[in-house]
Scaffold this active site. Structure first.
Site, short mmCIF file in Angstrom:
data_model
loop_
_atom_site.label_atom_id
_atom_site.label_comp_id
_atom_site.label_asym_id
_atom_site.label_seq_id
_atom_site.Cartn_x
_atom_site.Cartn_y
_atom_site.Cartn_z
N TYR A 122 -13.23 -2.58 -3.33
CA TYR A 122 -14.37 -1.84 -3.89
C TYR A 122 -15.69 -2.50 -3.50
CZ TYR A 122 -17.38 0.91 -6.92
OH TYR A 122 -18.37 1.73 -7.37
N SER A 125 0.83 -1.21 0.00
CA SER A 125 0.00 0.00 0.00
C SER A 125 0.86 1.25 0.00
CB SER A 125 -0.94 -0.01 1.21
OG SER A 125 -1.82 -1.11 1.15
N LYS A 156 -0.17 -10.81 5.87
CA LYS A 156 -0.02 -9.51 6.53
C LYS A 156 -1.42 -9.13 7.00
CE LYS A 156 1.06 -4.63 5.93
NZ LYS A 156 1.47 -3.55 4.99
N TYR A 174 -3.06 -10.78 2.18
CA TYR A 174 -2.97 -9.43 2.73
C TYR A 174 -4.38 -9.02 3.14
CZ TYR A 174 -1.78 -4.36 2.75
OH TYR A 174 -1.59 -3.05 3.09
#
Length: 299
Positions: A107, A44, A162, A133
């Site tokens: 989304y 990110s 993660k 993730y």
């Protein structure tokens, strides 16, 4: 204790917003020379959402060659178009990445069946280690411990996660649910301040952003954990707690992290992709105060 701190590294961009390959190489050297255990490209903080696929491939190729096995290299290969995600994942692995990390589709708020199908299909198509993730604040859905257990039990190449969740109890539940049966499955926290709690609970450390500008603090904390030095861990935890104020300087934390790197003397442009805005003068002053309080810069 098992403990690693992986840097989700920023992506250096030139003044025109294109990937600065040489600038990124300098950042990797800065992190490695200051003791980081690994680097995650295009997480990110690496602005994966804004870099064209060909520029991603070029940087992946050059980064892996430059790092040259000095530390672990993971690559974030998320793409909302599934075939591109598969293509980029296999490309990164072919170039020599130690694994790829993929956030669940965002989304839409997806049902569990759709998320499981996504990762099951991806694991079958990706020819190497795959890390999950989980970032519910960005995706609108959560990878629960039960879902993760199902995926790990079905696919040997799903090797870690993660977990970017603001409640450490969520990550602890993953550790207890999955690592009990699959002890080699890697569970990383996504928030810097959870590093100590993570490893004390049996996790593997964190993939977290303060290490971009304070790698010596992050690597020192990881080293103290590996040595079971609780006194040093306490001192590092308090320094990390102080540095967490960086995330509150502005609503957009990526420009703040890039500016903090510049303040610390890293040779890079603090350019971010649209729609992120650069740090203001007032924000830069606040960054300098935080870094000074932590002993990372002089006044």
């Amino acid at each position: 204790m098992k403990a690693k701190w992986i840097t989700p590294v920023v992506t250096a961009l030139d003044k025109d917003g294109h990937v600065d390959v040489e600038g990124n190489k300098s950042i990797y050297d800065f992190l490695i020379e200051n003791g980081m255990d690994g680097i995650l490209l295009f997480g990110s903080i690496g602005e994966f959402f804004a870099v064209p696929i060909e520029e991603k491939k070029a940087l992946i190729r050059e980064a892996i060659r430059h790092i040259d096995h000095r530390v672990t290299v993971y690559v974030g290969t998320c793409h909302m178009e599934f075939e591109t995600c598969v293509e980029l994942s296999n490309y990164a692995l072919e170039q020599g990445a130690d694994g790829v990390m993929v956030i669940s589709p965002y989304y839409f708020s997806l049902p569990e069946s759709a998320i499981l199908n996504f990762y099951r299909t991806l694991a079958e198509r990706v020819h190497g280690p795959l890390l999950l993730y989980n970032f519910p604040d960005r995706t609108g859905h959560d990878l629960t411990p039960d879902m993760i257990y199902k995926l790990v039990s079905e696919h040997e190449n799903i090797v870690g996660i993660k977990d970017t969740v603001a409640t450490m109890g969520h990550t602890r539940a993953i550790i207890q649910k999955v690592k009990t049966e699959y002890p080699d499955f890697m569970v990383y926290s996504g928030f810097d301040e959870f590093f100590g709690h993570n490893v004390l609970s049996g996790g593997d450390g964190c993939v977290a952003g303060l290490s971009n500008f304070a790698p010596e603090v992050a690597s020192g904390y990881a080293k103290a954990a590996r040595q079971d030095d609780l006194k040093a861990m306490t001192e590092y935890q308090q320094k990390i707690d102080s540095l967490m104020a960086i995330y509150d300087v502005a609503p957009q934390f990526i420009p703040t992290i890039k500016k903090a790197m510049v303040v610390r003397g890293v040779n890079m442009e603090p350019v971010c992709a649209m729609p992120l805005l650069p740090s203001t003068e007032a924000e830069t002053e606040e960054i300098q105060k935080i870094l000074h309080k932590a002993g990372l810069v002089e006044k």
